[in-house]
Design an enzyme around this catalytic site. Sequence first.
Site, PDB file in Angstrom:
ATOM      1  CG  HIS A 136      -2.196  -1.351   1.336  1.00 43.37           C
ATOM      2  ND1 HIS A 136      -3.296  -1.335   1.896  1.00 43.37           N
ATOM      3  CD2 HIS A 136      -2.786  -1.798   0.064  1.00 43.37           C
ATOM      4  CE1 HIS A 136      -3.459  -2.392   1.793  1.00 43.37           C
ATOM      5  NE2 HIS A 136      -2.948  -2.455   0.331  1.00 43.37           N
ATOM      6  CB  CYS A 144       2.571  15.082  -9.127  1.00 42.76           C
ATOM      7  SG  CYS A 144       1.634  16.093  -9.883  1.00 42.76           S
ATOM      8  CB  THR A 215      -4.631  -7.748   8.114  1.00 41.15           C
ATOM      9  OG1 THR A 215      -5.295  -6.650   7.710  1.00 41.15           O
ATOM     10  CG2 THR A 215      -4.544  -9.008   8.065  1.00 41.15           C
ATOM     11  CB  ALA A 257       1.282  -9.468  16.658  1.00 39.89           C
TER      12      ALA A 257
HETATM   13  P1  OAD Z   1      -7.229  -2.479  10.440  1.00 40.47           P
HETATM   14  O1  OAD Z   1      -7.468  -1.364  11.030  1.00 40.47           O
HETATM   15  O2  OAD Z   1      -8.503  -3.042   9.549  1.00 40.47           O
HETATM   16  O3  OAD Z   1      -7.530  -4.414  10.908  1.00 40.47           O
HETATM   17  C1  OAD Z   1      -6.860  -4.133  12.418  1.00 40.47           C
HETATM   18  C2  OAD Z   1      -6.476  -5.422  12.883  1.00 40.47           C
HETATM   19  O4  OAD Z   1      -5.287  -5.514  13.854  1.00 40.47           O
HETATM   20  C3  OAD Z   1      -8.283  -5.534  13.865  1.00 40.47           C
HETATM   21  O5  OAD Z   1      -8.492  -6.810  13.337  1.00 40.47           O
HETATM   22  C4  OAD Z   1      -7.578  -5.715  15.038  1.00 40.47           C
HETATM   23  O6  OAD Z   1      -7.943  -5.945  16.078  1.00 40.47           O
HETATM   24  C5  OAD Z   1      -5.690  -5.826  15.286  1.00 40.47           C
HETATM   25  N1  OAD Z   1      -5.116  -5.829  15.864  1.00 40.47           N
HETATM   26  C6  OAD Z   1      -5.375  -5.109  17.140  1.00 40.47           C
HETATM   27  N2  OAD Z   1      -3.877  -4.725  17.883  1.00 40.47           N
HETATM   28  C7  OAD Z   1      -3.275  -6.203  17.826  1.00 40.47           C
HETATM   29  C8  OAD Z   1      -2.160  -5.765  18.181  1.00 40.47           C
HETATM   30  N3  OAD Z   1      -1.457  -5.644  19.454  1.00 40.47           N
HETATM   31  N4  OAD Z   1      -1.591  -7.226  17.269  1.00 40.47           N
HETATM   32  C9  OAD Z   1      -2.166  -7.759  16.717  1.00 40.47           C
HETATM   33  N5  OAD Z   1      -3.341  -7.838  15.998  1.00 40.47           N
HETATM   34  C10 OAD Z   1      -3.658  -6.465  16.632  1.00 40.47           C
HETATM   35  O7  OAD Z   1      -6.002  -2.965   9.846  1.00 40.47           O
HETATM   36  P2  OAD Z   1      -5.696  -2.956   8.384  1.00 40.47           P
HETATM   37  O8  OAD Z   1      -6.153  -4.538   8.457  1.00 40.47           O
HETATM   38  O9  OAD Z   1      -3.653  -3.638   8.725  1.00 40.47           O
HETATM   39  O10 OAD Z   1      -4.873   0.956   3.374  1.00 40.47           O
HETATM   40  O11 OAD Z   1      -6.146  -2.427   7.000  1.00 40.47           O
HETATM   41  C11 OAD Z   1      -6.047  -3.077   5.952  1.00 40.47           C
HETATM   42  C12 OAD Z   1      -5.741  -1.818   4.802  1.00 40.47           C
HETATM   43  O12 OAD Z   1      -7.080  -0.375   4.757  1.00 40.47           O
HETATM   44  C13 OAD Z   1      -4.599  -0.556   5.184  1.00 40.47           C
HETATM   45  O13 OAD Z   1      -3.504  -0.948   4.499  1.00 40.47           O
HETATM   46  C14 OAD Z   1      -5.519   0.742   5.050  1.00 40.47           C
HETATM   47  C15 OAD Z   1      -7.059   0.705   5.168  1.00 40.47           C
HETATM   48  O14 OAD Z   1      -7.790   1.727   5.264  1.00 40.47           O
HETATM   49  C16 OAD Z   1      -5.150   2.075   2.793  1.00 40.47           C
HETATM   50  O15 OAD Z   1      -4.219   3.109   2.992  1.00 40.47           O
HETATM   51  C17 OAD Z   1      -5.751   2.160   1.152  1.00 40.47           C
END
Ligand code: OAD
Length: 271
Positions: A136, A144, A215, A257
């Site tokens: 990402h 730009c 995630t 994690a």
């Molecule tokens: P999210 O914010 O959707 O999810 C974060 C996940 O991490 C959740 O399922 C939490 O339960 C988990 N979590 C929280 N604390 C944790 C810990 N200490 N250990 C392990 N897990 C934990 O984030 P992403 O799945 O990364 O995209 O989101 C995916 C994409 O959506 C991002 O890359 C971004 C976002 O909008 C773009 O910016 C294009």
Amino acid sequence: MLAELSPELIVEVQRAAILLQTASKVCILTGAGVSAESGIPTFRDKQTGLWEQYRAEDMASPDAFERDPQLVWSWYQWRRQLVYGTAPNPAHHALAEWQQNAEASKPPQTQQQITLITQNVDDLHEQAGSSVTHLHGNLWRNRCNNCDAPYDNEFESSNVIHKKVSFDDKLIHCSHCDGYIRPDIVWFGESLPVKAWQIAESAAANCEVFISIGTSSLVYPAAGLAQLAQQNGATVIEINPNPTPNTMVDITLAAPAGVVMPLLVKQVTNK
Ligand code: OAD
């Protein structure tokens, strides 16, 4: 550290470790949760302070930038301030140690191949010493919005040290075409970088074990990598303290994690 985990979870960690010890190819996908213990809020966390009324999903899109470039730029400058100065946590360090350990093992033909892929735009994996593929983009790079020309400004980082960082939220114009400068991040509705996606698809399709760490498994195409891996015979492990919609999971390690990864890596590497 063990005291933080239930006996059931410790058994599951051991089960995962046994599988991983014999796997020759491992693919790991990380999301915002892996950086949560470094103090970076995840995307689904409620935002605080000035930005309380905005949702991250509503800011990270080309439409939002089209509509109000100043608002989106200011929001990213704020996120940069949040991320600036954060340090890798035990999960990042454990992953780096595992990769380095695998690379050092001899003879080279017996080395475990560990492909680390992240959806995160921070550089905490690099700071910990991992080699990582970013799906990402990169929070510290700009380009730009109109002609795609990279904007080499003070955000340019050497992956680890951000020199002369400015958090000024005044919009910047491209010197080539006068378009607006934006963060070099993949927004909702935009395509992933071709090479990074090829690496991710190939690693997922060819691994024996796929690990999804921190995630929500809501955002595609990254969320489809676990399914691709499983369709090709891999076992899927998920590390997340909260449930996710990922139905592919064979082993769930429901804990932070930063707690699970050091323990898991210790058992996999026998160190
Ligand atoms: P999210 O914010 O959707 O999810 C974060 C996940 O991490 C959740 O399922 C939490 O339960 C988990 N979590 C929280 N604390 C944790 C810990 N200490 N250990 C392990 N897990 C934990 O984030 P992403 O799945 O990364 O995209 O989101 C995916 C994409 O959506 C991002 O890359 C971004 C976002 O909008 C773009 O910016 C294009």
